[in-house]
Structure formats: structure tokens, C-alpha cells
Design an enzyme around this catalytic site. Structure first.
Site, PDB file in Angstrom:
ATOM      1  N   ILE A  56       0.762  -1.388  -0.118  1.00  0.00           N
ATOM      2  CA  ILE A  56       0.064  -0.259   0.063  1.00  0.00           C
ATOM      3  C   ILE A  56       1.016   1.145  -0.106  1.00  0.00           C
ATOM      4  O   ILE A  56       0.278   2.259  -0.280  1.00  0.00           O
ATOM      5  CB  ILE A  56      -1.092  -0.002   1.232  1.00  0.00           C
ATOM      6  CG1 ILE A  56      -0.027  -0.040   2.586  1.00  0.00           C
ATOM      7  CG2 ILE A  56      -1.973  -1.061   1.046  1.00  0.00           C
ATOM      8  CD1 ILE A  56      -0.969   0.023   3.882  1.00  0.00           C
ATOM      9  N   GLU A  58       5.443   3.164  -0.347  1.00  0.00           N
ATOM     10  CA  GLU A  58       6.790   2.967  -0.687  1.00  0.00           C
ATOM     11  C   GLU A  58       7.282   4.206   0.003  1.00  0.00           C
ATOM     12  O   GLU A  58       6.966   5.429  -0.389  1.00  0.00           O
ATOM     13  CB  GLU A  58       7.154   3.014  -1.924  1.00  0.00           C
ATOM     14  CG  GLU A  58       8.556   2.697  -2.133  1.00  0.00           C
ATOM     15  CD  GLU A  58       9.053   1.156  -1.647  1.00  0.00           C
ATOM     16  OE1 GLU A  58      10.056   0.985  -1.046  1.00  0.00           O
ATOM     17  OE2 GLU A  58       8.035   0.184  -2.211  1.00  0.00           O
ATOM     18  N   SER A  63       9.083  -0.496   2.339  1.00  0.00           N
ATOM     19  CA  SER A  63       7.629  -0.649   2.046  1.00  0.00           C
ATOM     20  C   SER A  63       6.631  -0.756   2.975  1.00  0.00           C
ATOM     21  O   SER A  63       7.054  -1.593   4.042  1.00  0.00           O
ATOM     22  CB  SER A  63       7.709  -1.818   0.892  1.00  0.00           C
ATOM     23  OG  SER A  63       8.634  -1.647  -0.165  1.00  0.00           O
ATOM     24  N   LYS A  78       5.349  -2.076   8.126  1.00  0.00           N
ATOM     25  CA  LYS A  78       6.288  -1.169   7.239  1.00  0.00           C
ATOM     26  C   LYS A  78       7.627  -2.306   7.344  1.00  0.00           C
ATOM     27  O   LYS A  78       8.075  -2.678   8.562  1.00  0.00           O
ATOM     28  CB  LYS A  78       6.744  -0.088   7.981  1.00  0.00           C
ATOM     29  CG  LYS A  78       7.813   0.736   7.198  1.00  0.00           C
ATOM     30  CD  LYS A  78       8.305   2.166   7.860  1.00  0.00           C
ATOM     31  CE  LYS A  78       7.327   3.172   7.684  1.00  0.00           C
ATOM     32  NZ  LYS A  78       7.927   4.653   8.490  1.00  0.00           N
ATOM     33  N   ASP A 178      10.071  16.046   9.194  1.00  0.00           N
ATOM     34  CA  ASP A 178       9.590  15.530   7.910  1.00  0.00           C
ATOM     35  C   ASP A 178       8.191  15.550   7.580  1.00  0.00           C
ATOM     36  O   ASP A 178       7.785  14.757   7.167  1.00  0.00           O
ATOM     37  CB  ASP A 178      10.199  14.288   7.365  1.00  0.00           C
ATOM     38  CG  ASP A 178      10.434  14.042   6.286  1.00  0.00           C
ATOM     39  OD1 ASP A 178      10.331  14.844   5.156  1.00  0.00           O
ATOM     40  OD2 ASP A 178      10.460  12.696   5.637  1.00  0.00           O
TER      41      ASP A 178
END
Length: 375
Positions: A56, A58, A63, A78, A178
Site C-alpha cells: 500500500i 513505499e 515498503s 512497514k 519531515d
């Protein structure tokens, strides 16, 4: 097996030395009774062998797969990629665990558990039915139509609340580092969840800043941070301002066409503000189905957050009050925004902001640059 066992496992690996340095920078692990350590075989079964049909997303460090646990819970798994030389991925794994197990907020992603077997690293989260804001907002006009004005406003307020919690309520304070559309997940009710804390940093002992290698995503990077490595809460505020402008406009941070070259969303918003035509920034798929007063206020808050001078940017709690109109910004003065348009120019010692020229932007998504930390 609960969190303490998982944390102990992390430190019994061959990469122990590399991880211990991180542990010194992070808060002590909590004792969340809902945290589970999964075996690799459990996660492999849950994701149908990490099949492509279950993939679902990346990310920069690996991933993400949809999984169904034996208890019927749907999760997102993850799978982290570990670079043995730099330990990149391992550091983010530990940072994510130590940060999220101490946090609880409606607008932060929930970490369900982890898996550590040999060199394998997995993080398990609650599954978000609407995936990321980036997929909905930037996935084409049909997707954006789903985000009516009310939904966009609730997403903005939710992200602001989550960041205000990290910056001002949690002790020690946390800088996410981030913030961007792909790191905002949306549940079935489009409630936003700030995710991906692999690059987050702790502000200990009421420190105003820390010096670190530059990491994040070009376009969302505050100029003073990109230039000096001086990380503060205002670094996140800048990124939030860019995200706000994205949500209101439905446009990417940097757009390119053959005729006119690159277009920067922050620059476009600033130009429209100076021309007193802010409403032209609003996503056209909304038609006229939005309150103009709210739209102007939101965009102004976004521009306040991306001001080039960090001390002029509001704190997140103040930005939240501005968005909800608890603080009137009708006559507020907004100064020149800043923007990092080319990482190479910064490496060479040249500032690339609105006060200089624009050059080709390169993507450094979630990747620490080779810039040295500044003390």
C-alpha cells in the site's frame, strides 16, 4: 511480549554500537500494554507473504503492506531496509519506536508493535483506510473532489494540533523534521494522523535547537535549517506552512511545465498575496463551495509559517489559534518567505531563496544530505 522486550532485542543485535548513540538522544521507553512484538512468520502470514497485491505504500526506508492479524485486526506493516554501512534504517527504526511508544494523541499514528528477527526490521501500525494525504490530494482531480472544504479544514486543524502537542505539550519536546503530505495518514473519517517519526529529534533540557545533519524533503525544508543544520520547532512550522498551502490549493510544492519551467507553490502564494488575489490559490475543484474569509485566513497563516526569518513564524499553538480565528490576523504583517530551491547551491555556500535566483530543485526526500552539522 511487550515493548521492553522488543527494545532489549534491538540492543542485542550486532549493530548495537550504532544504535546506542541514538538511544542517548531519545526518551526512555514507556510501558504501553498494547504494544506487541510479532514474529516474522506472523507478519508474513498477515500480509500474504508480503505480496505485491498487499503493498500500500513505499517510503524512504522501506515498503508498507496491508496485513490481517489472527485476531481480526487490520494493520499496516512497514518493512524497513537496513543499510549496513551507514546503519540507515536501523536508526530510524529505533527512533520511531522510542518516540511513538511515549506518545498518545488523536492526530498521531498509533504504533501497534514491531518485529526484530536477525537483520529483519518491521513496524506495525493501525491501518488507515484512506492511506496518505498525498495520495488523495495529489492523486488527480477525482481524488481531490473527495476533500471538500470542511474536510480540508479539519485536516489542517488536526495536523496543527498534533504538531502543537509534539512541540509544546510533550516533555521533552519533539521536532518531527519531515512534515509533508505523504507523512499525513487519513483514517476512514479523514482524521489526519502524523506519521513517520524515523527522522524526529528530541529537544532535551528545554533546548531551543539542536545541530544535526540536514534531512527532510526539498520544498518543505526551512532555509535556515538547510543552510546551517540548526534544527528548531520553527523548522516544522515552516513545513506545516507549505503543507497548508498544498491542502488549500491542491497543487504540488514544485510543478514543472515545458513552457514556463518550474513553479514553486510558496512563491505563487506570495505573489498572489502581494497582488491581493489570494483566492486564486484555492483549488478550482471546490468551485465556489467554500467561505472566502476562511480561505484568505488559512492562506495567510500558511504564509506566516513560511516566512524566511524563523523568529517571525508563529509557534504551532499560535498558528492553531489563528486558523480557528481565536487570534485575529486581519492586519498582521507578513514578510518575505524563504525557499530552498537547489541543495547543491547550499553545499557550495550560496543561499537560494526568493532573494536570489531559482535553480533546478532536486529531490532529497527523507535523506540526510552530506552537509556537515553546525555547532
Amino acid at each position: 511480549m511487550k515493548f521492553n522486550s522488543c527494545f532489549s532485542k534491538c540492543f542485542s543485535l550486532p549493530s548495537e554500537t550504532a544504535i546506542i548513540d541514538i538511544r542517548k538522544e531519545e526518551p526512555e521507553p514507556g510501558n504501553d500494554q498494547n504494544f506487541t512484538v510479532f514474529s516474522y512468520s506472523e507478519l508474513k502470514v498477515a500480509t500474504h507473504g508480503f505480496s505485491a497485491s498487499n503493498k500500500i505504500g513505499e517510503g524512504a526506508f522501506g515498503s508498507v503492506y496491508k496485513g490481517l492479524l489472527t485476531n481480526g485486526s487490520i494493520v499496516a506493516v512497514k518493512m524497513l531496509s537496513i543499510e549496513l554501512e551507514s546503519m540507515r534504517g536501523e536508526r530510524e527504526f529505533v527512533s520511531e519506536i522510542t518516540t511513538l511508544t511515549n506518545l498518545e494523541h488523536e492526530n498521531l499514528v498509533t504504533l501497534v508493535g514491531c518485529c526484530v528477527e536477525g537483520a529483519k526490521r518491521f513496524l506495525v501500525y493501525n491501518y488507515m483506510e484512506n492511506n496518505s494525504l498525498a495520495q488523495v490530494l495529489l492523486g488527480g482531480e477525482q481524488n481531490r473532489i473527495k476533500l471538500r472544504w470542511g474536510a480540508r479544514g479539519r485536516i489542517l486543524l488536526g495536523v496543527a494540533r498534533g504538531l502543537a502537542y509534539l512541540h509544546e505539550e510533550v516533555k521533552p519536546h519533539i521536532v518531527h523534521r519531515d512534515i509533508k503530505a505523504s507523512n499525513i495518514l487519513l483514517d476512514q473519517n479523514l482524521i489526519p494522523k502524523v506519521s513517520d517519526f524515523g527522522l524526529s529529534r528530541i529537544l532535551r533540557d528545554n533546548a531551543s535547537h539542536i545541530s544535526t545533519h540536514v534531512a527532510g524533503t526539498l520544498g518543505y525544508l526551512a532555509p535556515e535549517y538547510a543552510i546551517s543544520g540548526r534544527l528548531t520547532r520553527k523548522t516544522d512550522v515552516y513545513s506545516f506552512g507549505v503543507l497548508l498551502l498544498e491542502i488549500i490549493s491542491g497543487q504540488t510544492v514544485v510543478n514543472f511545465d515545458l513552457e514556463h519551467g518550474e513553479h514553486y507553490l510558496v512563491q505563487k502564494a506570495w505573489d498572489l498575496y502581494r497582488a491581493n488575489r489570494l483566492l486564486q490559490l484555492v483549488d478550482p475543484v471546490l468551485g465556489m463551495n467554500y467561505p472566502e474569509e476562511d480561505a484568505v485566513r488559512y492562506i495567510k497563516v500558511g504564509l506566516l509559517c513560511v516566512q524566511e526569518t524563523a523568529r517571525f513564524r508563529p509557534e504551532m499553538s499560535t498558528a492553531l489559534k489563528m486558523l480557528t480565528n481565536e487570534i485575529d490576523i486581519g492586519v498582521v504583517q507578513i514578510s518575505q518567505p524563504g525557499l530552498v530551491a537547489d541543495l547543491m547551491n547550499i553545499k557550495l555556500g550560496h543561499k537560494t531563496t526568493f532573494r536570489s535566483h531559482y535553480t533546478k530543485a532536486s529531490n532529497m526526500e527523507s535523506t540526510p544530505s552530506s552537509l556537515s552539522s553546525c555547532s
